[in-house]
Design a protein around this motif. Structure first.
Motif, short mmCIF file in Angstrom:
data_model
loop_
_atom_site.label_atom_id
_atom_site.label_comp_id
_atom_site.label_asym_id
_atom_site.label_seq_id
_atom_site.Cartn_x
_atom_site.Cartn_y
_atom_site.Cartn_z
N PHE F 26 0.83 -1.20 0.00
CA PHE F 26 0.00 0.00 0.00
C PHE F 26 0.87 1.26 0.00
CE2 PHE F 26 -3.45 -2.86 1.70
CZ PHE F 26 -4.26 -2.73 0.59
N GLY F 27 2.02 1.20 0.67
CA GLY F 27 2.85 2.41 0.79
C GLY F 27 3.72 2.69 -0.41
N CYS F 28 4.25 1.66 -1.07
CA CYS F 28 5.18 1.92 -2.17
C CYS F 28 5.27 0.77 -3.14
CB CYS F 28 6.58 2.24 -1.62
SG CYS F 28 7.29 0.89 -0.65
N GLY F 29 4.19 -0.01 -3.27
CA GLY F 29 4.22 -1.18 -4.14
C GLY F 29 4.55 -0.84 -5.59
N GLY F 30 4.11 0.32 -6.05
CA GLY F 30 4.39 0.70 -7.43
C GLY F 30 5.88 0.87 -7.68
N VAL F 31 6.59 1.39 -6.68
CA VAL F 31 8.03 1.54 -6.83
C VAL F 31 8.70 0.17 -6.91
CG1 VAL F 31 10.14 2.40 -5.74
CG2 VAL F 31 8.03 3.74 -5.61
N GLN F 205 -4.81 4.49 -2.36
CA GLN F 205 -3.43 4.57 -2.86
C GLN F 205 -3.38 5.01 -4.31
OE1 GLN F 205 -1.41 4.69 -0.63
NE2 GLN F 205 -2.31 3.50 1.04
N LEU F 206 -4.31 4.54 -5.11
CA LEU F 206 -4.31 4.97 -6.51
C LEU F 206 -4.67 6.44 -6.62
CD1 LEU F 206 -5.88 1.82 -8.24
CD2 LEU F 206 -3.46 2.54 -8.23
N THR F 207 -5.56 6.91 -5.75
CA THR F 207 -5.91 8.33 -5.76
C THR F 207 -4.71 9.18 -5.37
OG1 THR F 207 -8.19 7.76 -5.19
CG2 THR F 207 -7.52 10.05 -4.82
N ARG F 208 -3.99 8.75 -4.33
CA ARG F 208 -2.77 9.46 -3.94
C ARG F 208 -1.77 9.54 -5.09
NH1 ARG F 208 0.34 6.64 0.72
NH2 ARG F 208 1.55 8.56 0.91
N ALA F 209 -1.56 8.39 -5.74
CA ALA F 209 -0.55 8.34 -6.80
C ALA F 209 -1.02 9.15 -8.01
CB ALA F 209 -0.27 6.90 -7.19
#
Lengths: 245, 245, 245, 245, 245, 245
Positions: F26-31, F205-209
């Motif tokens: 949730f915190g940085c999975g995209g990275v 999380q998607l909204t944040r990103a």
């Protein structure tokens, strides 16, 4: 040991934590007086008997705290954590306080601020209470199964002295100018006779509240510091702007 | 050019200032929609015609702003200061805006935040409005004698983009989740077609509000930043704590 | 218009700037009283006649300021910049104030703080004075050639109200508890009768100083905010720590 | 193990705490040298033998610390808390350090700053010392009854490296430019040969002090960060303003 | 007056602004030397001839600046705004600088930081440059029509002295340890002989860079402060962590 | 339990710590998804099985975490500290995590931020990891002798929710807009079905990103907060400035 007077349905009970027998009264006693006069139930949890202080024996301190809570219309209980001037942040303490939160099911919780100040116990209790309010929500915590999980509405910090006011949080001010409120607060502080005799605590707090009041355009006001942003349904609900000068 | 619908006695009128024709809508349009739906009169003062922007001619921009204000239930006027992208902080401008404050006699004033952001005009207008609200109170200002002095109740800053959110001020959040409010806000933003076509402004603002709403446990919320501490009569009035996660 | 009483060699003169006739007295009058009683020459430069305020005519305000300065043992001059509530930051003003700095050759300069507060003139004058103290040092500034360049020892900011106290600067506290100092300060504030009648300014300032004093373990104290770090020859010189509670 | 040379009556003894054998010297050794040369007694309490570091055996480290303290004119004692790189914040440690404060009865206490930096032990010891200075005052603490309660005058933090300088506290600068002071400090740092060989610690500290000195208009200066506001009797006592450029 | 050596396609030109003839060199000359050695074109815009300073005549200052820029491999132009020590923030100046940005079409812009420091001109020029970079983007600004609109890639602030380093921005450090870079920088600073003779400016800057370098584990480093968050394609691109001690 | 795919020589392995089974995703999975797609080895250390949460049994949580790590191309291990919602900061935990750092020898370490947020475990684990990265460097720590000492390149903090973003650190943004990266991240979050069902974590999380991406001019971006200043060899390496509006 539930609060005596039940809150009316629209006023969820208030739960205030103090590290020493006089912290709640000196830090935000006027707010308590105002809330109980409006019918809200208030309950104090005091986490030591002040046994490390230079003035007053524990038995005196406990008696003073009981009398003071009564003057404010609040009930009171004592819980022993590590003892006065010995408080440590631990999961065991957090769980103990979370259990109290679940048992009392308050809407509003008051705790000492997290800002370092004259007594190391103050910010540590603040941290314990903040964490306890979180743990009270989590359904899976084994030690807390005695009571159902509970989410409080709001956590506010009070500052026992000016240096404890958190520099990065915008305060909300509560108007405590009504004569009966001010009188109840002053009596409650004076009830801590062992402390009031040693230093000008009562004058300190009344001076703080008067300064806030002068700035805000009311008689006396007490600053509380919300842990979370405040959500309002409309601008009509967002208090009054507080600047007179 | 007074606001059309008079506010009911308990709802003092709202006065919002924008540096460009779309700033109020993008920054806090949802709050305006909510307030006007509750019966509060809202009036916009727009301080340029957006003539420096890469997209849209001034006449288009003015037409879009009028339509957008109408969708939000607000009245609108334009005042020429130094022109788009040319705004300077000066006493003359402060006095002009203070005159409008005196004429409109609002309870609530909304202005762009003082935090530097993508457009130099934004924080400068914020500073002008803040100062204007002060000057409107001073009885001896010669240039303002046309109208009696007036003290507003509260000044809130809005942030046109996330980087304009003031880092040192705790926001208050206004719940704008009601479908009609959200729809009016979206329409008002879309009415600025020359801008919405060029960049994802509408998505930007709805994403911001959705993120605030997700965090606060409501659908969408807009953050406002009070210029002064807030004074409340009791804890019952201090909104809801906003933390869902 | 040089300060009357010359400072003894070891006490370089003090120069205080105020935006309005009462700012110096309300913001730091107790410090002035203390310094002049110790033999330091003090001179006030007042940059408007308070003509925008709701109470008091300019002639009254000037008379009050003269009487008040005299009660504090200070000399006073008035300089017209843009007028009360009209002050702008400009090179012309900076140069004018820098000329006064060069003429007076003070060791210590006092100015209103740079923090935004109830009057827009306050932080602007603070900025002008800070810049003026710099320009007074630069040998090549044509407009300042009438007097030789001068480097002051220290610049301190005073805060007219609590909200003007700069959040990021650690204050130094000056003990103003001596009865004659407190009395002179109170008289000097009361001499601004047009203002003291309108709002509780005198009580505000005495309450602030009492709160500082209670926290610091002395009767009354006034906070000043140094513009630069302080350099000491040894720890013996670094004052007393100020925490009583 | 009291400090050898008694302080003259007007110079209350100085007590400095270090987490590792070289922290005091690297962080503020020049201040110590200056104070002892002025006749003030200085005593060091070192809370580990540096046994976790990559360079130097504990016995070497202890020998280096003794020699270094001697070069600075200070006495030294070692106290074992949790061991190097294992320090935890606990009441037991606080009480132990508070006992030392009561035994030594210092006027001035020096401790590592609370700001997180390269070594986790540093801020933890700072917190322990700050709390210990408070507990030493409280008359009722059972574990401390061996010595009468004691209130120190001032607590200053030193920063072992630049990143440890507390961002929110205005430093006071101590001029350490005198050749004998600088020489004693340099020798004391070089005495920690096991560390100085591994990294440019000596150059780091002299470069820091030179940069502070260049900015302040003296040769070299060391920044200390006061835990409490400073109270002065008059402006004449408030050091010199430190800005040369 | 375009930069002499064209940048290779992958290195967009660098444009640096200075308020006085020596600000760029003293604040970030090492970065310039490094960039030009890597093939990037660099152009300086100097906004006064230093005519207010205590040392050096304008003609000398201009000659020094030209020689210094040449030593750094940069081209230079002078533009007269209000004159040394007279700089004001105005739309006219912003537009003038925005015109230069459009003409030069830089990828990277360097400007003095916005933090108040020893010279009032520094932060004002920083503000003008920041705003100019914005206005250069806006298609509708009439005064800028001579050149097409231009969006820079990045704006970095440099700090002429340590006190100008912005407290709230995390710096990026540029390694300037290469001997030829350090030598070119030192020569460029020394070329400002009228200033270097008066104060230890060269030593000040080399000491700063050495301190940064010691902390970061390289020889010398210069801190720049990005105006906007930095966007990277992957973690591999995010430099090295800079902590040696 | 080493990461499966070895990193190529130029990409030192990444080690990410999470307090609960879903925090890293949730915190940085995209990275993580971006880095593993570029060939970097990634390994997760999860410090509880989420047993205190209201939703999901520990066995389910572990299975979800394994599946999620696999979707991100990372390996995973679990280590039991004090249990979910019971985490304390202790030397024993720091040493345990330092041992893992030494075993894995990562270039980059990711940890939850130190800012207080909705879960008390998050900042405590952040503190443990930061300290562990330090202890891993110290040659003399007895408990760590099983593996040679190791200095990581960089420590970045991730924020599980917006309130956990550290207010005083400038973020670096990582572009995670590539469709396969975004898809892998979304799948990995959705794999935590017990949590995603209870609250809108995935949308949060998607909204944040998306908000970060809109502001930065790319599709989606994730903010990381470097523990240390970043050192670059030249400006060409300092990413892109991230401001689109």
């Amino acid at each position: 040991m539930k609060p005596g007077p039940k809150s009316p349905p629209e006023l969820a009970p208030l739960l205030a934590f103090g590290a020493h027998p006089d912290d709640i009264e000196f830090g935000c006693g006027g707010v308590i007086a105002k809330e109980t006069r409006a019918g809200r139930a208030a309950h104090f949890v005091i986490c030591s008997r002040g046994e490390a202080s230079s003035h007053g024996k524990p038995a005196q301190r406990v008696a003073e705290a009981k009398r003071s809570a009564s003057l404010l219309g609040a009930t009171v209980e004592f819980t022993e954590l590590d003892g006065d001037a010995h408080l440590e942040v631990s999961s065991a303490h957090t769980l103990e306080l979370a259990g109290i939160v679940r048992r009392e099911r308050p809407g509003i919780v008051l705790a000492p601020s997290l800002t370092e100040n004259q007594h190391p116990d103050h910010p540590r209790l603040g941290q314990l209470v903040r964490d306890a309010c979180r743990l009270a929500r989590y359904g899976g915590v084994k030690e807390l199964r005695k009571f159902p999980s509970h989410a409080i509405d709001q956590l506010f910090y009070y500052a026992v002295t000016p240096e404890a006011e958190p520099p990065g949080l915008t305060p909300v001010l509560i108007d405590v100018s009504a004569p009966d409120v001010l009188k109840a607060w002053t009596s409650a502080m004076a009830a801590h006779a062992t402390q009031a005799a040693a230093r000008n605590y009562v004058e300190l707090q009344l001076t703080r509240a008067r300064l806030r009041g002068l700035c805000a355009g009311c008689g006396h006001a007490i600053a509380l510091f919300p842990n979370d942003p405040l959500l309002f349904d409309s601008l009509a609900a967002v208090g009054r702007g507080a600047r007179r000068f």
